[in-house]
Design an enzyme around this catalytic site. Structure first.
Site, mmCIF file in Angstrom:
data_model
loop_
_atom_site.group_PDB
_atom_site.id
_atom_site.type_symbol
_atom_site.label_atom_id
_atom_site.label_comp_id
_atom_site.label_asym_id
_atom_site.label_seq_id
_atom_site.Cartn_x
_atom_site.Cartn_y
_atom_site.Cartn_z
ATOM 1 N N ASP A 60 -1.007 6.771 6.235
ATOM 2 C CA ASP A 60 -2.043 6.028 6.054
ATOM 3 C C ASP A 60 -2.618 4.936 7.049
ATOM 4 O O ASP A 60 -1.642 4.332 7.628
ATOM 5 C CB ASP A 60 -1.836 5.197 4.801
ATOM 6 C CG ASP A 60 -2.820 3.931 4.390
ATOM 7 O OD1 ASP A 60 -3.674 4.023 5.149
ATOM 8 O OD2 ASP A 60 -2.617 3.237 3.256
ATOM 9 N N TRP A 93 0.934 -1.190 0.002
ATOM 10 C CA TRP A 93 0.117 -0.004 -0.020
ATOM 11 C C TRP A 93 0.813 1.335 -0.029
ATOM 12 O O TRP A 93 0.560 2.345 -0.714
ATOM 13 C CB TRP A 93 -0.960 0.039 1.030
ATOM 14 C CG TRP A 93 -1.753 -1.139 1.071
ATOM 15 C CD1 TRP A 93 -1.897 -2.454 1.858
ATOM 16 C CD2 TRP A 93 -2.826 -1.375 -0.016
ATOM 17 N NE1 TRP A 93 -2.967 -3.110 1.562
ATOM 18 C CE2 TRP A 93 -3.234 -2.759 0.118
ATOM 19 C CE3 TRP A 93 -3.076 -0.788 -1.287
ATOM 20 C CZ2 TRP A 93 -4.401 -3.497 -0.542
ATOM 21 C CZ3 TRP A 93 -4.051 -1.564 -2.113
ATOM 22 C CH2 TRP A 93 -4.590 -2.849 -1.439
ATOM 23 N N LYS A 152 -11.961 -1.369 7.169
ATOM 24 C CA LYS A 152 -11.782 -2.311 7.997
ATOM 25 C C LYS A 152 -11.932 -2.314 9.619
ATOM 26 O O LYS A 152 -12.508 -2.970 10.165
ATOM 27 C CB LYS A 152 -10.003 -2.239 8.101
ATOM 28 C CG LYS A 152 -9.236 -2.565 6.834
ATOM 29 C CD LYS A 152 -8.161 -1.766 6.249
ATOM 30 C CE LYS A 152 -7.970 -1.725 4.798
ATOM 31 N NZ LYS A 152 -8.108 -3.249 4.131
HETATM 32 C C1 LIG Z 1 -3.469 0.213 4.422
HETATM 33 C C2 LIG Z 1 -4.199 0.469 3.337
HETATM 34 N N1 LIG Z 1 -4.050 1.470 2.507
HETATM 35 C C3 LIG Z 1 -4.870 1.469 1.450
HETATM 36 C C4 LIG Z 1 -5.646 0.549 0.937
HETATM 37 C C5 LIG Z 1 -6.295 0.371 -0.369
HETATM 38 O O1 LIG Z 1 -7.984 0.986 0.161
HETATM 39 P P1 LIG Z 1 -9.121 1.007 -1.032
HETATM 40 O O2 LIG Z 1 -9.122 -0.384 -1.463
HETATM 41 O O3 LIG Z 1 -10.113 1.533 -0.153
HETATM 42 O O4 LIG Z 1 -8.371 1.625 -2.235
HETATM 43 C C6 LIG Z 1 -5.719 -0.668 1.826
HETATM 44 C C7 LIG Z 1 -6.629 -1.668 1.526
HETATM 45 O O5 LIG Z 1 -6.852 -2.747 1.734
HETATM 46 C C8 LIG Z 1 -5.123 -0.781 2.840
HETATM 47 O O6 LIG Z 1 -4.961 -2.084 3.571
#
Ligand SMILES: Cc1ncc(COP(=O)(O)O)c(C=O)c1O
Length: 361
Positions: free
Chosen positions: A171, A101, A195
């Protein structure tokens, strides 16, 4: 049908109490004769829902007054883009790559400017958090970016990087509201809610006011500017009204549980049950350096792919679902978000013990 123990990394388990409450209000929210889903976002009733959600989140996280709380559609990937679009003034940013991510966020940032990788744990498949005590931070960097908790690999920053005075952007999707955080250490904290908070498709960004710029390039689309949300109370367009309502319910549930200190204690207890077992088992092993272990996402493996697959299959049949590891790493992963009851973790560990006995020759 009975509910399963859902160890999904996201979308993930929600508090049962919240789901029941939402079900009870589905046809008639608070005497309005309609579902929140059917309600105008410009109505007084809805304004009250979004205001309460923000107020409760501020209280839970102890968010200082000079930070805005923004409800933004599009989830995590939209934030990967919004961060550089809104913060790159000098056109430079530094990224710490601790998993997929963070890597995706960095790749997105490269589209807008110079995005440097100043630390990475890619050399050991992201099984640890690199030392970030003396980083080569670019003197022109507009911010330093981290993914605080790495959902796929199961690591977490227990110590924040020394950003040499630059703003830290994090994030927090997979550790959102799992324990107290000092918001004032960050320029921006953002999390996809799917989550620990609510239904997928919504991110909440907590942005220090001085980082909300009105002098951005005019080409940046209206809905990708933080100031659009900040200036309209997240009601510039029709927001994901039902998602925000569900997040608000989870905030109230968290307050009832005793807030984030209480959640931290509970989450530590739950994670310790599984980690202690992994550390004593001859069949199952954790995959992460111990000092960097996450409370939320716990990856583990056996020594054989066949046994891993058999475990996932038998676990599912026994009512423990979504234990298969991310497709990029294999093995297993148990996500123990706020809404996973401790009984679920105890039952999982008991099942793992039985499985180990059954298949140990
Ligand atoms: C830490 C983290 N950041 C970003 C994301 C991506 O999020 P999205 O699928 O809402 O774009 C995830 C998805 O599982 C994640 O675990």
């Amino acid at each position: 049908m009975a509910r399963v123990y859902n160890f999904s990394a996201g979308p993930a388990v929600m508090p049962e109490e919240v789901l029941k409450e939402a079900a009870a209000e589905m046809l008639d929210y608070n005497g309005t004769g309609m579902s929140v889903m059917e309600m105008s976002h410009r109505s007084k009733v809805y304004q009250n829902i979004i205001d309460e959600a923000e107020k409760d989140l501020r209280e839970l996280m102890n968010i200082p007054d000079n930070y805005k709380v923004l409800f933004i559609q599009g989830g995590g990937h939209v934030q990967f883009a919004m961060v550089p679009m809104n913060l790159m003034k000098n056109g430079v940013a530094d990224y710490i790559i601790t998993g997929q991510w963070a890597k995706k966020a960095w790749q997105e940032a490269k589209k807008y400017g110079e995005a440097n990788v100043i630390a990475s744990s890619a050399d050991e498949t992201f099984s640890y958090i690199p030392d970030c005590s003396d980083l080569d931070v670019d003197e022109n960097a507009d911010y330093v970016y981290i993914c605080l908790n790495n959902t796929i690999y199961g690591t977490v920053f227990h110590t924040l990087p020394d950003t040499k005075g630059k703003d830290l952007v994090a994030d927090i999707s997979s550790c959102f509201l799992s324990e107290p955080l000092d918001v004032s250490k960050f320029g921006i904290l953002w999390g996809g809610v799917q989550k620990n908070v609510g239904p997928a498709g919504l991110a909440i960004a907590i942005v220090r006011e001085d980082l909300i710029r009105s002098d951005l390039d005019e080409k940046i689309p209206t809905m990708l500017r933080y100031d659009t949300y900040a200036n309209s109370g997240s009601l510039y367009n029709t927001p994901p009204t039902y998602n925000i309502y569900m997040c608000g319910k989870v905030f109230k549930w968290l307050k009832k549980q005793g807030g984030l200190e209480a959640m931290k204690k509970r989450n530590e207890e739950k994670a310790a049950l599984l980690y202690d077992f992994l550390d004593s088992s001859k069949m199952f092993h954790g995959t992460v350096r111990k000092c960097d272990r996450s409370l939320m996402n716990i990856p583990f493996v056996t020594d054989s792919d066949e046994l891993n697959a058999l475990f996932v299959k038998e676990a599912e049949a026994a009512g423990f679902v979504n234990l298969k590891g991310h497709r990029s790493v294999g093995g297993m992963r148990a996500s123990l978000y706020n809404a996973m009851p401790i009984e679920g973790v105890k039952a999982l560990v008991a099942f793992m013990k039985e499985f180990e006995q059954k298949y140990t020759k």
